[in-house]
Motif scaffolding. Structure first.
Motif, PDB file in Angstrom:
ATOM      1  N   LEU A  56      42.725  18.311  34.033  1.00  0.00           N
ATOM      2  CA  LEU A  56      41.841  19.383  33.764  1.00  0.00           C
ATOM      3  C   LEU A  56      40.628  19.253  33.456  1.00  0.00           C
ATOM      4  N   ASP A  57      39.683  20.126  33.963  1.00  0.00           N
ATOM      5  CA  ASP A  57      38.162  19.997  33.466  1.00  0.00           C
ATOM      6  C   ASP A  57      37.976  20.164  31.950  1.00  0.00           C
ATOM      7  N   PRO A  58      36.846  19.665  31.476  1.00  0.00           N
ATOM      8  CA  PRO A  58      36.786  19.938  29.668  1.00  0.00           C
ATOM      9  C   PRO A  58      36.997  21.116  29.189  1.00  0.00           C
ATOM     10  N   GLU A  59      36.378  22.267  30.135  1.00  0.00           N
ATOM     11  CA  GLU A  59      36.268  23.579  29.372  1.00  0.00           C
ATOM     12  C   GLU A  59      37.769  23.986  29.476  1.00  0.00           C
ATOM     13  N   VAL A  60      38.563  23.763  30.510  1.00  0.00           N
ATOM     14  CA  VAL A  60      40.046  24.373  30.621  1.00  0.00           C
ATOM     15  C   VAL A  60      40.757  23.456  29.635  1.00  0.00           C
ATOM     16  N   ARG A  61      40.558  22.503  29.424  1.00  0.00           N
ATOM     17  CA  ARG A  61      41.436  21.805  28.080  1.00  0.00           C
ATOM     18  C   ARG A  61      41.124  22.444  26.687  1.00  0.00           C
ATOM     19  N   ARG A  62      39.603  22.745  26.787  1.00  0.00           N
ATOM     20  CA  ARG A  62      39.292  23.467  25.510  1.00  0.00           C
ATOM     21  C   ARG A  62      40.072  24.791  25.170  1.00  0.00           C
ATOM     22  N   VAL A  63      39.957  25.643  26.519  1.00  0.00           N
ATOM     23  CA  VAL A  63      40.704  26.968  26.157  1.00  0.00           C
ATOM     24  C   VAL A  63      42.268  26.514  25.987  1.00  0.00           C
ATOM     25  N   LEU A  64      43.023  25.646  26.722  1.00  0.00           N
ATOM     26  CA  LEU A  64      44.281  25.374  26.480  1.00  0.00           C
ATOM     27  C   LEU A  64      44.518  24.977  25.032  1.00  0.00           C
ATOM     28  N   VAL A  65      43.743  24.358  24.491  1.00  0.00           N
ATOM     29  CA  VAL A  65      43.734  23.848  22.939  1.00  0.00           C
ATOM     30  C   VAL A  65      43.769  25.124  22.214  1.00  0.00           C
ATOM     31  N   HIS A  66      42.601  25.989  22.554  1.00  0.00           N
ATOM     32  CA  HIS A  66      42.548  27.319  21.711  1.00  0.00           C
ATOM     33  C   HIS A  66      43.616  28.120  21.849  1.00  0.00           C
ATOM     34  N   VAL A  67      44.350  28.415  22.885  1.00  0.00           N
ATOM     35  CA  VAL A  67      45.716  28.892  23.045  1.00  0.00           C
ATOM     36  C   VAL A  67      46.700  28.450  22.211  1.00  0.00           C
ATOM     37  N   LEU A  68      46.749  27.126  22.062  1.00  0.00           N
ATOM     38  CA  LEU A  68      47.706  26.614  21.311  1.00  0.00           C
ATOM     39  C   LEU A  68      47.444  26.548  19.728  1.00  0.00           C
ATOM     40  N   GLN A  69      46.300  26.418  19.251  1.00  0.00           N
ATOM     41  CA  GLN A  69      45.830  26.544  18.025  1.00  0.00           C
ATOM     42  C   GLN A  69      45.918  27.860  17.378  1.00  0.00           C
ATOM     43  N   ARG A  70      45.436  28.792  17.913  1.00  0.00           N
ATOM     44  CA  ARG A  70      45.251  30.045  17.397  1.00  0.00           C
ATOM     45  C   ARG A  70      46.291  31.283  17.822  1.00  0.00           C
ATOM     46  N   ARG A  71      46.238  32.271  17.186  1.00  0.00           N
ATOM     47  CA  ARG A  71      46.931  33.305  17.560  1.00  0.00           C
ATOM     48  C   ARG A  71      46.836  33.974  18.725  1.00  0.00           C
ATOM     49  N   PHE A  72      45.501  34.406  18.894  1.00  0.00           N
ATOM     50  CA  PHE A  72      44.875  35.191  20.013  1.00  0.00           C
ATOM     51  C   PHE A  72      43.619  34.538  20.357  1.00  0.00           C
ATOM     52  N   LEU A  73      43.705  34.929  21.906  1.00  0.00           N
ATOM     53  CA  LEU A  73      42.254  34.397  22.431  1.00  0.00           C
ATOM     54  C   LEU A  73      41.849  35.994  22.871  1.00  0.00           C
ATOM     55  N   LEU A  74      40.469  36.341  22.493  1.00  0.00           N
ATOM     56  CA  LEU A  74      40.106  37.883  22.542  1.00  0.00           C
ATOM     57  C   LEU A  74      39.025  37.907  23.527  1.00  0.00           C
ATOM     58  N   ALA A  75      39.048  38.708  24.436  1.00  0.00           N
ATOM     59  CA  ALA A  75      38.086  38.924  25.443  1.00  0.00           C
ATOM     60  C   ALA A  75      36.528  39.057  24.894  1.00  0.00           C
ATOM     61  N   ASP A  76      36.761  39.828  23.738  1.00  0.00           N
ATOM     62  CA  ASP A  76      35.144  40.484  23.160  1.00  0.00           C
ATOM     63  C   ASP A  76      34.849  39.488  22.249  1.00  0.00           C
ATOM     64  N   ARG A  77      35.719  38.675  21.978  1.00  0.00           N
ATOM     65  CA  ARG A  77      35.057  37.760  20.855  1.00  0.00           C
ATOM     66  C   ARG A  77      34.811  36.212  21.356  1.00  0.00           C
ATOM     67  N   HIS A  78      35.474  36.267  22.410  1.00  0.00           N
ATOM     68  CA  HIS A  78      35.736  34.607  23.299  1.00  0.00           C
ATOM     69  C   HIS A  78      35.354  34.940  24.699  1.00  0.00           C
ATOM     70  N   ARG A  79      34.216  35.353  24.996  1.00  0.00           N
ATOM     71  CA  ARG A  79      34.048  35.753  26.423  1.00  0.00           C
ATOM     72  C   ARG A  79      33.915  34.677  27.436  1.00  0.00           C
ATOM     73  N   ASP A  80      33.448  33.555  27.172  1.00  0.00           N
ATOM     74  CA  ASP A  80      33.482  32.219  27.796  1.00  0.00           C
ATOM     75  C   ASP A  80      34.679  32.046  28.013  1.00  0.00           C
TER      76      ASP A  80
END
Length: 227
Positions: free
Chosen positions: A16-40
């Motif tokens: 996976l590309d670096p930015e995709v890996r970071r999002v995958l880790v974000h989803v695993l680490q945190r409870r939610f990923l929010l469109a208005d808070r984490h736009r990128d």
């Protein structure tokens, strides 16, 4: 790394590309990923949803993307037919957090039903209502107020409320996910029963604090987080 310029670190076998890996880790680490808070991150998630879902599914974890509310979160796959190793743990909200959630969800339901574009609440309103749920064993008023404010801080970190100004909070649509309408009814019924029981016990001269509380009740809301 000289042999493979695509490696991010020595021995890297990821694809996976670096930015995709970071999002995958974000989803695993945190409870939610929010469109208005984490736009990128939200954009990367939508552009690579199948890839991220595939990686999570390999771990027996399901990805849920709610486009209407602009939120993504994970769920542990559970099955009676399949031997599933459990990666995520259920972490119940504390008693104070549950009581604050009930009030926030009630206000959100009332305001949205009235056609309001957003629901807001003041700390004084939260305290006035939630303080009535506490028992004598929960300490004096100052101690209870501290517990309520601590609960609001936790819910703010989860993205369920956002403090727009001092003591003024906007309630996020996340509250509907954390506390469904059915769960809200269950907890309201539980609170009404506790109030009636406490009144009856007081009249009978018995201890009103002998029952269960929302922290240990089976219907308390919970979160799923990685071990």
């Amino acid at each position: 790394m000289e042999d493979d310029p695509d490696e991010l670190f020595a021995g890297d076998r990821g694809v996976l590309d670096p930015e995709v890996r970071r999002v995958l880790v974000h989803v695993l680490q945190r409870r939610f990923l929010l469109a208005d808070r984490h736009r990128d991150a939200w954009t990367v998630l939508l552009d690579n949803q199948q890839l991220i879902e595939s990686r999570l599914n390999d771990l027996f974890v399901r990805l849920v993307v709610d486009h209407d509310r602009g939120v993504a979160y994970k769920q542990q796959v559970r099955s009676d037919e399949l031997d599933v190793p459990i990666l995520l743990r259920d972490s119940a909200y504390s008693r104070s957090e549950t009581l604050v959630l009930v009030h926030l969800r009630t206000v959100y339901q009332r305001e949205t039903a009235a056609g309001e574009p957003s629901a807001r609440v003041d700390i004084e309103d939260v305290e006035q209502t939630v303080l009535s749920y506490f028992a004598d064993a929960d300490g004096d008023t100052a101690r209870r107020q501290k517990a309520i404010r601590k609960a609001l801080d936790r819910l703010a970190r989860d993205g369920i409320v956002e403090e727009e100004s001092s003591g003024r909070f906007r309630i996020s649509a996340l509250v509907e996910i954390v506390l469904s309408a059915e769960k809200l009814r269950e907890l309201r019924d539980w609170l009404r029963e506790q109030t009636v029981d406490a009144d009856d016990d007081a009249l009978a001269g018995e201890d009103p604090d002998a029952g269960d509380d929302p922290e240990t009740a089976e219907n308390a809301p919970f979160e799923e987080s990685a071990l």
